[in-house]
Design a protein around this motif. Structure first.
Motif, PDB file in Angstrom:
ATOM      1  N   ASN A   9      37.769  52.464  19.669  1.00 37.59           N
ATOM      2  CA  ASN A   9      38.533  53.328  20.561  1.00 37.59           C
ATOM      3  C   ASN A   9      39.806  52.511  21.239  1.00 37.59           C
ATOM      4  O   ASN A   9      39.765  51.278  21.510  1.00 37.59           O
ATOM      5  N   GLN A  10      40.902  53.106  21.153  1.00 32.05           N
ATOM      6  CA  GLN A  10      42.053  52.696  21.976  1.00 32.05           C
ATOM      7  C   GLN A  10      41.950  53.032  23.510  1.00 32.05           C
ATOM      8  O   GLN A  10      41.333  54.040  23.667  1.00 32.05           O
ATOM      9  N   ASP A  13      42.251  56.330  24.522  1.00 29.12           N
ATOM     10  CA  ASP A  13      41.209  57.432  24.255  1.00 29.12           C
ATOM     11  C   ASP A  13      40.135  57.500  25.283  1.00 29.12           C
ATOM     12  O   ASP A  13      39.502  58.566  25.282  1.00 29.12           O
ATOM     13  N   GLN A  50      39.231  67.254  18.469  1.00 27.24           N
ATOM     14  CA  GLN A  50      39.152  65.920  18.163  1.00 27.24           C
ATOM     15  C   GLN A  50      39.315  65.732  16.662  1.00 27.24           C
ATOM     16  O   GLN A  50      40.108  64.938  16.277  1.00 27.24           O
ATOM     17  N   ALA A  53      43.311  66.160  16.056  1.00 27.03           N
ATOM     18  CA  ALA A  53      43.857  65.171  16.630  1.00 27.03           C
ATOM     19  C   ALA A  53      43.749  64.064  15.522  1.00 27.03           C
ATOM     20  O   ALA A  53      44.776  63.313  15.266  1.00 27.03           O
ATOM     21  N   VAL A  54      42.501  64.081  14.945  1.00 24.81           N
ATOM     22  CA  VAL A  54      42.358  62.673  13.915  1.00 24.81           C
ATOM     23  C   VAL A  54      43.284  63.154  12.635  1.00 24.81           C
ATOM     24  O   VAL A  54      43.943  62.419  12.134  1.00 24.81           O
ATOM     25  N   LYS A  55      43.345  64.556  12.269  1.00 25.44           N
ATOM     26  CA  LYS A  55      43.944  64.756  11.270  1.00 25.44           C
ATOM     27  C   LYS A  55      45.461  64.504  11.409  1.00 25.44           C
ATOM     28  O   LYS A  55      46.074  64.157  10.512  1.00 25.44           O
ATOM     29  N   THR A  56      45.864  64.858  12.599  1.00 23.72           N
ATOM     30  CA  THR A  56      47.394  64.797  12.915  1.00 23.72           C
ATOM     31  C   THR A  56      47.749  63.195  12.868  1.00 23.72           C
ATOM     32  O   THR A  56      48.802  62.921  12.446  1.00 23.72           O
ATOM     33  N   ARG A  57      46.864  62.182  13.424  1.00 23.87           N
ATOM     34  CA  ARG A  57      47.091  60.957  13.326  1.00 23.87           C
ATOM     35  C   ARG A  57      47.112  60.468  11.991  1.00 23.87           C
ATOM     36  O   ARG A  57      47.842  59.635  11.436  1.00 23.87           O
ATOM     37  N   CYS A  58      46.207  61.027  11.129  1.00 26.49           N
ATOM     38  CA  CYS A  58      45.919  60.405   9.679  1.00 26.49           C
ATOM     39  C   CYS A  58      47.422  60.992   8.794  1.00 26.49           C
ATOM     40  O   CYS A  58      47.746  60.099   8.059  1.00 26.49           O
ATOM     41  N   ALA A  60      50.330  61.265  10.231  1.00 25.36           N
ATOM     42  CA  ALA A  60      51.512  60.230  10.795  1.00 25.36           C
ATOM     43  C   ALA A  60      51.405  59.138   9.978  1.00 25.36           C
ATOM     44  O   ALA A  60      52.454  58.571   9.604  1.00 25.36           O
ATOM     45  N   VAL A  61      50.172  58.487   9.771  1.00 25.98           N
ATOM     46  CA  VAL A  61      50.042  57.255   9.319  1.00 25.98           C
ATOM     47  C   VAL A  61      50.320  57.289   7.660  1.00 25.98           C
ATOM     48  O   VAL A  61      50.868  56.464   6.921  1.00 25.98           O
TER      49      VAL A  61
END
Length: 346
Positions: A9-10, A13, A50, A53-58, A60-61
Motif C-alpha cells: 500500500n501507498q 491509500d 476500489q 480505482a484499480v482499473k483506472t490505475r491499471c 493509466a499504467v
C-alpha cells in the motif's frame, strides 16, 4: 498482486482507508436500527469504488507501457502467476526464498535484468532471461518438467487410483490414424496416467505436461494463442491414439514458466482440488489456492535454477563422472591413499 503489483500500500491509500472506515461506521454512530444492512450496502459500494480505482490505475499504467514491459505485465496478471506472492515465507511448506532468489523472482516478474548475469551461455549464445529458461545446457528444462510431473502424480495419488508415472502406450498393430501428426512411435509414453479422475472407477486419463517459455521468440506474443498452440500440438500428437487404442481420455497440461496455465490445465487443477477438498473435508477455495501456490513455487524455483544454475560442457564433467562410477575402496587402493594418519587422529 492480481494486477501485476506487490500488494504494498501507498501512504495515500491509508488516508483513503481511514475515510472509508468512517463511512462504514457512520450507521453505528447514528444508532441506525438497520445498521447491519446499511453497512453491507456501504461495503459493497466501497468495494465497487476500489475496483474502479484499480482499473483506472491499471489503464493509466498500461498506457505508459509497450513491448516487452507490457507483455510481462500481461503474463503477471494471469491466474496463478502471483500465487507465490500471496504466501508467507514459511520453510515448513517450502514457501521461503533467500534474499537473492527473491530479488531474481521480482526481476523475472517485471522483466528486469537481474544483476551479475554472464555475458554468454556455455552453449555460445548470448545469455538472456529468455535464453536461460529454455537452454538445454545443464538439463534444467527437463528438471523443471519432471518437477511439475511429479507434483501432479503426488496430487493424483490422493484422489485417483492406478496412478502411473511415464506410462508406455500400447504398440501399434496395423491401426491407422486420421491425423498424420499422430505418433506411431512404439516407445511412446506420456507423463502421468490415472483412473477414476473424471468419470467411473475404471475410466483412465493420460496427462502430458508441457512447460513452455512465453518469452521465447517461437511462441506467439498473445498468451492465449501460445496456450492454444501447445495444447493443439499435444492433442494432434497423442489424443487420437489414446482414444482409439487405449480407450482412454487425454488431458494436456500446458503451463508457462511464469505460472499461468491453459484452460485444460486449470480444469485439471480444479477437478483435483474438488476431489481433494472432499476427501480431506477442507474448503474447496483453500485447497485450490494451496495447490496453485505449491505449483507457483515449483515453477519459480525452477526458473531461478535456470537463471543461476551452472552450465558446463560435458567434457568438463568427465573426471567427476569417473569418480562417481568408481567405488570408494577401489579409488583409495588405486591412489595409494594412506589411512594411518587418519586412523590415529580419529
Amino acid at each position: 498482486r492480481r494486477v501485476h503489483g506487490l500488494a504494498i500500500n501507498q501512504p495515500q491509500d491509508e488516508v483513503e482507508s481511514y475515510e472509508k472506515s468512517l463511512r462504514l461506521c457512520e450507521p453505528l454512530r447514528c444508532s441506525d436500527p438497520a445498521a447491519r444492512t446499511t453497512q453491507q450496502t456501504i461495503l459493497r459500494e466501497i468495494r465497487k469504488e476500489q475496483d474502479e480505482a484499480v482499473k483506472t490505475r491499471c489503464a493509466a499504467v498500461d498506457a505508459q507501457l509497450s513491448g516487452d514491459a507490457l507483455y510481462h505485465r500481461t503474463l503477471a496478471k494471469e491466474r496463478g502467476a502471483s500465487a507465490w506472492l500471496s504466501a508467507l515465507p514459511i520453510s515448513r511448506y517450502n514457501f521461503s526464498l533467500h534474499k537473492s532468489a527473491f530479488r531474481d523472482a521480482l526481476c523475472l516478474r517485471f522483466g528486469w535484468e537481474p544483476p551479475r548475469l554472464p555475458a554468454n551461455c556455455s552453449c555460445g549464445a548470448v545469455f538472456t532471461i529468455s535464453h536461460s529458461l529454455h537452454c538445454p545446457m545443464g538439463a534444467y528444462p527437463i528438471l523443471r518438467h519432471n518437477e511439475v510431473r511429479d507434483f501432479l502424480a503426488e496430487l493424483l495419488s490422493e484422489v485417483a487410483h492406478d496412478v502411473e508415472v511415464e506410462p508406455h502406450l500400447q504398440p501399434i498393430e496395423g491401426e491407422s490414424f486420421r491425423l498424420r501428426s499422430a505418433t506411431v512411435d512404439p516407445e511412446a509414453r506420456l507423463d502421468v496416467a490415472a483412473s477414476g479422475l473424471w468419470g467411473g472407477r475404471f475410466e483412465r486419463v493420460y496427462i502430458d505436461v508441457k512447460v513452455f517459455n512465453p518469452l521465447c521468440s517461437s511462441n506467439p506474443r498473445s498468451v492465449d494463442a501460445a496456450y492454444s498452440k501447445h495444447e493443439r500440438e499435444k492433442r494432434r500428437k497423442y489424443e487420437e491414439r489414446i482414444n482409439d487404442i487405449e480407450h482412454a481420455g487425454f488431458s494436456p497440461f500446458v503451463i508457462a514458466t511464469t505460472g499461468g496455465a491453459s484452460r485444460s490445465a486449470h480444469a485439471l487443477l480444479t477437478r483435483i482440488a474438488l476431489l481433494l477438498s472432499a476427501k480431506r473435508d477442507a474448503p474447496y477455495s483453500q485447497t485450490l489456492s494451496l495447490i496453485r501456490t505449491r505449483l507457483s513455487f515449483a515453477l519459480l524455483r525452477s526458473s531461478i535454477m535456470c537463471l543461476r544454475g551452472a552450465r558446463k560442457p560435458k567434457a568438463r564433467l568427465a573426471t567427476r563422472q569417473t569418480m562417481q562410477e568408481t567405488g570408494v575402496s577401489a579409488a583409495v587402493a588405486e591412489a595409494g591413499i594412506a589411512l594411518n594418519s587418519f586412523n590415529n587422529n580419529h
